[in-house]
Write an enzyme that holds these catalytic residues in place. Structure first.
Site, PDB file in Angstrom:
ATOM      1  N   GLU A  85       0.847  -1.198   0.000  1.00  0.00           N
ATOM      2  CA  GLU A  85       0.000   0.000   0.000  1.00  0.00           C
ATOM      3  C   GLU A  85       0.873   1.234   0.000  1.00  0.00           C
ATOM      4  O   GLU A  85       1.724   1.392   0.868  1.00  0.00           O
ATOM      5  CB  GLU A  85      -0.897   0.036   1.252  1.00  0.00           C
ATOM      6  CG  GLU A  85      -2.031  -0.944   1.208  1.00  0.00           C
ATOM      7  CD  GLU A  85      -3.066  -0.700   2.307  1.00  0.00           C
ATOM      8  OE1 GLU A  85      -3.003   0.344   2.985  1.00  0.00           O
ATOM      9  OE2 GLU A  85      -3.936  -1.568   2.469  1.00  0.00           O
ATOM     10  N   GLU A 123     -12.488   2.066   2.839  1.00  0.00           N
ATOM     11  CA  GLU A 123     -11.986   2.144   4.219  1.00  0.00           C
ATOM     12  C   GLU A 123     -12.986   2.904   5.079  1.00  0.00           C
ATOM     13  O   GLU A 123     -13.733   3.727   4.569  1.00  0.00           O
ATOM     14  CB  GLU A 123     -10.690   2.967   4.269  1.00  0.00           C
ATOM     15  CG  GLU A 123      -9.513   2.417   3.553  1.00  0.00           C
ATOM     16  CD  GLU A 123      -8.295   3.310   3.818  1.00  0.00           C
ATOM     17  OE1 GLU A 123      -7.353   2.811   4.413  1.00  0.00           O
ATOM     18  OE2 GLU A 123      -8.300   4.495   3.435  1.00  0.00           O
TER      19      GLU A 123
HETATM   20  O1    G Z   1      -3.092   3.058   6.152  1.00  0.00           O
HETATM   21  P1    G Z   1      -4.260   3.916   6.431  1.00  0.00           P
HETATM   22  O2    G Z   1      -4.020   5.362   6.476  1.00  0.00           O
HETATM   23  O3    G Z   1      -5.406   3.582   5.525  1.00  0.00           O
HETATM   24  O4    G Z   1      -4.641   3.414   7.887  1.00  0.00           O
HETATM   25  C1    G Z   1      -5.931   3.154   8.251  1.00  0.00           C
HETATM   26  C2    G Z   1      -6.171   3.846   9.563  1.00  0.00           C
HETATM   27  O5    G Z   1      -7.560   3.960   9.782  1.00  0.00           O
HETATM   28  C3    G Z   1      -5.638   3.106  10.751  1.00  0.00           C
HETATM   29  O6    G Z   1      -5.297   4.064  11.693  1.00  0.00           O
HETATM   30  C4    G Z   1      -6.851   2.300  11.210  1.00  0.00           C
HETATM   31  O7    G Z   1      -6.781   1.920  12.569  1.00  0.00           O
HETATM   32  C5    G Z   1      -7.932   3.331  10.984  1.00  0.00           C
HETATM   33  N1    G Z   1      -9.263   2.759  10.775  1.00  0.00           N
HETATM   34  C6    G Z   1      -9.581   1.535  10.315  1.00  0.00           C
HETATM   35  N2    G Z   1     -10.920   1.384  10.235  1.00  0.00           N
HETATM   36  C7    G Z   1     -11.455   2.547  10.650  1.00  0.00           C
HETATM   37  C8    G Z   1     -12.801   3.010  10.801  1.00  0.00           C
HETATM   38  O8    G Z   1     -13.777   2.329  10.516  1.00  0.00           O
HETATM   39  N3    G Z   1     -12.955   4.269  11.253  1.00  0.00           N
HETATM   40  C9    G Z   1     -11.900   5.068  11.568  1.00  0.00           C
HETATM   41  N4    G Z   1     -12.164   6.286  12.019  1.00  0.00           N
HETATM   42  N5    G Z   1     -10.632   4.666  11.440  1.00  0.00           N
HETATM   43  C10   G Z   1     -10.409   3.428  10.987  1.00  0.00           C
HETATM   44 MN    MN Z   2      -3.205   1.598   4.729  1.00  0.00          MN
END
Ligand code: G
Ligand code: MN
Ligand code: G
Length: 401
Positions: free
Chosen positions: A264, A351
């Site tokens: 990623e 995400e």
């Molecule tokens: O790599 P990236 O920037 O995509 O990291 C994902 C971040 O988002 C991590 O900090 C993870 O813990 C967080 N995350 C994952 N799922 C969720 C979600 O449903 N809501 C929020 N607010 N944060 C999330």
């Molecule tokens: Mn990520």
């Protein structure tokens, strides 16, 4: 729902009275009614019993809602704000972001007329979030401690499941680094990754992490579970053009195929040191590793990235996903992005799936894979298989073990 005090700022008499009624029906114990910005400001700045929630109109004669929000922010107002207006969705969105960047705690926005059906879900989500997720800036750990932690191998991956939206099956996981600190417990990446990056420590720590991840994939495989894993890489890792060869050697040493690993990269990372980054990434793809663009849409020239990165997957940032069912703008951007990714032959991952509504809208818009707190938070490796069992049980309507 806890008892709360509210203020409604609305110039239209009838709408203000209805709004106050709705607030009471949602559990407000006291509602202060203000017909213009000056009266509301006076209350916010001088009342001994401040309101927990402000319901605020935008378009008003005299001081409009935008100026009101700026004034209360300057005053250090701690109340939470909900916008209620008939203005265009794009204006509403701009107002919300304006308020947030002024430092105001925003709950959300609804269009008028105000009703209990619109207000209640916002309030419920707000009050549950306030308890579960306090906003604190990440404390930066000292470099000497980080170095000691690296030497003691205290950095390890947590895994957040990625789920096929159509079938509900596990199709992978994202590895997210955690520091198992001997005194402080688990520390999140924001407290140590920036410093690791600035001090050229991140590439070696990432290698260690990948080694652990590959061994874990192998262990899951032996237990009958196929879990391809996505790892996050920084610029420093991409500058190292030997990365693909090292990854290939590590992967085959575990008896695994390269497609069990997804790299990623964020748009910003991919824009830094373009030559080396693209050499590394293109070689990774030639060797069969997957490549995903992370936080898509929030970085630098998002669309341009799609023309140069040899991608296999696009991860739509959570700002476009969480709450998308509530707003036409987010839903439109989501739909277009998913459609575009599919035309380019890319898998799409959403995400930040935080609720059933988020899940439903990405499913409806044809997104392939979902990731987020609604499914599961990042967890230690040994919790994944039990979690998946419970997830499958829940989805088929049987009680979870
Ligand atoms: O790599 P990236 O920037 O995509 O990291 C994902 C971040 O988002 C991590 O900090 C993870 O813990 C967080 N995350 C994952 N799922 C969720 C979600 O449903 N809501 C929020 N607010 N944060 C999330
Ligand atoms: Mn990520
Ligand atoms: O859940 P979360 O707080 O885990 O992650 C926050 C951020 O840290 C995410 O944006 C993610 O991309 C980043 N991050 C997590 N693990 C790693 C890692 O192993 N390497 C790098 N470079 N970044 C990571």
């Amino acid at each position: 729902m806890p008892a709360f005090r509210a203020l409604i700022l609305e110039d239209h008499d009838f709408q203000r009275r209805v709004g106050a009624q709705v607030l009471r029906s949602c559990g407000a114990t006291e509602v202060y009614e203000a017909a213009d910005g000056a009266a509301a400001l006076d209350y916010v700045c001088s009342s001994p019993t401040p309101a927990d929630v402000l319901l605020c109109d935008l378009k008003m004669p005299g001081m409009d809602g935008l100026a009101f929000l700026r004034h209360i922010a300057e005053h250090g107002c701690a109340s939470s704000v909900i916008l209620a207006s008939a203005v265009d969705a794009s204006i509403m969105r701009a107002a919300e972001i304006m308020a947030k960047s002024y430092g105001i705690r925003m709950v959300g926005a609804i269009d008028k007329p105000v009703s209990r059906a619109k207000l209640m879900p916002l309030l419920l989500r707000h009050f549950t979030r306030q308890i579960s997720r306090p906003h604190a800036a990440a404390e930066q750990m000292p470099l000497t401690e980080i170095a000691a932690g690296i030497a003691a191998r205290q950095f390890l991956p947590f895994y957040q499941p990625k789920i096929d939206v159509k079938t509900g099956m596990l199709v992978g996981a994202e590895a997210l680094m955690r520091w198992r600190h001997p005194e402080r417990g688990f520390i999140p990446p924001a407290s140590f990754i920036p410093l690791m990056e600035r001090n050229h420590l991140i590439a070696e720590v990432t290698f260690d992490l990948i080694k652990t991840v590959l061994a874990q994939i192998r262990a899951w495989q032996s237990a009958g579970l196929s879990v391809p894993v996505a790892i996050n890489v920084s610029v420093e890792s991409l500058r190292d053009t030997s990365l693909p060869d090292r990854l290939e050697a590590m992967t085959s040493a575990e008896g695994l195929r390269p497609n069990c690993l997804t790299i990623e990269v964020t748009e910003t990372v991919a824009m830094t040191d373009v030559g080396h980054s693209l050499e590394t990434l293109a070689r990774c793809r030639m060797k069969g590793f997957e490549l995903s663009v992370d936080d898509y849409g929030t970085g630098f020239s998002s669309m341009q990235q799609l023309t140069r990165l040899p991608l296999s997957e696009l991860k739509i940032d959570q700002v476009f996903v969480t709450g998308a069912a509530e707003g036409t703008i987010l839903a439109a951007l989501l739909e277009t992005t998913i459609g575009m990714a599919h035309r380019l032959g890319l898998k799409t991952v959403a995400e930040g799936i935080e609720s059933n509504e988020d899940w439903n809208i990405v499913a409806q818009l044809g997104c392939d894979i979902a990731q987020g707190y609604f499914i599961a938070k990042p967890m230690p490796a040994e919790e994944l298989a039990p979690w998946y069992g419970a997830w499958l049980g829940k989805r088929s309507g049987r009680p979870a073990e």
